[in-house]
Scaffold this active site. Sequence first.
Site, mmCIF file in Angstrom:
data_model
loop_
_atom_site.group_PDB
_atom_site.id
_atom_site.type_symbol
_atom_site.label_atom_id
_atom_site.label_comp_id
_atom_site.label_asym_id
_atom_site.label_seq_id
_atom_site.Cartn_x
_atom_site.Cartn_y
_atom_site.Cartn_z
ATOM 1 N N ASP A 11 38.786 -4.952 71.620
ATOM 2 C CA ASP A 11 40.110 -5.311 71.138
ATOM 3 C C ASP A 11 40.055 -5.240 69.620
ATOM 4 O O ASP A 11 38.981 -5.351 69.020
ATOM 5 C CB ASP A 11 40.451 -6.721 71.616
ATOM 6 C CG ASP A 11 41.779 -7.213 71.085
ATOM 7 O OD1 ASP A 11 42.747 -6.447 71.115
ATOM 8 O OD2 ASP A 11 41.834 -8.373 70.632
ATOM 9 N N ASP A 13 42.738 -6.717 67.035
ATOM 10 C CA ASP A 13 43.215 -7.865 66.271
ATOM 11 C C ASP A 13 42.447 -9.135 66.613
ATOM 12 O O ASP A 13 42.343 -9.526 67.773
ATOM 13 C CB ASP A 13 44.700 -8.087 66.539
ATOM 14 C CG ASP A 13 45.551 -6.889 66.134
ATOM 15 O OD1 ASP A 13 45.015 -6.000 65.450
ATOM 16 O OD2 ASP A 13 46.726 -6.850 66.514
ATOM 17 N N ASP A 184 39.357 -11.521 71.884
ATOM 18 C CA ASP A 184 39.587 -12.915 71.507
ATOM 19 C C ASP A 184 40.602 -13.603 72.403
ATOM 20 O O ASP A 184 40.751 -14.817 72.343
ATOM 21 C CB ASP A 184 40.123 -12.974 70.073
ATOM 22 C CG ASP A 184 41.549 -12.432 69.989
ATOM 23 O OD1 ASP A 184 42.485 -13.234 69.812
ATOM 24 O OD2 ASP A 184 41.737 -11.205 70.136
#
Length: 264
Positions: A11, A13, A184
Amino acid sequence: MASGRQAAFFDLDKTIIAKSSTLAFSKPFQAGGLLSRKALLRSVYSQFVYVVGGADHDQMEKMRQFLSELVTGWDVATVKEIVADTLHNVVDPLVYDEAVQLIEEHHALGRDVVIVSASGTEVVEPIGELLGADHVIATTMAIEDGKYTGEIAFYAYAEGKAEAIGRLAEVNGYDLAESFAYSDSATDVPMMEAVGHPFAVNPDKDLRRIAKERDWPVLVFTKPVALRSRLPAARPTLAALAVGGVVVAGGVIWASARRRRIGA
């Protein structure tokens, strides 16, 4: 899959960079005449909510609607030029050193590195080029007469990410059971479930709970890095950014020119 070829899916961001990659370009977009002051303030507020509150399903849906409305009518060539001209200044202070090291380690072990992001291809592709990623999976906006219509052609989010990873694995022969994923957000659980080695990175509350329940390793990234000094050879050009993506079953997947041979 029989080949045993492996990949590492990241991922973007808050996993590789410390904020929303799309909203990080708010000020350059305003300077380039794409954003009004009101829209800039809205994007800053959205970034604040994203960082402080995490990105649950409702917030991601609101973010999708906001970004869709925001870019309607924008000139695609202008967006690409602004991203190319400001990329280092915007991204350099935001990239986690720990993430860059992980990417380098996976490449050293012969694994492809794939960035999977809900942000748009025009932002994610050049960041992927900077990081030396082999492929990028990202959200694609519909374009008509060189401008964004506001419609989303493919949203790289939740199950959409997992499905795009599955298609890419079929094309490239990845053994997902032996591959890795880093994120996250709990919204990326489908992506993490698709591989044999999921890692939670700076996880939000829900992902931290899920990681504990499933005994997934938790990593904490805190150290920013000047990417230009770490990867001096990885410099995107406007010509490179103008190259279109490869469309695979509804999702846009970009292949870097820096393809690597897979080791044994």
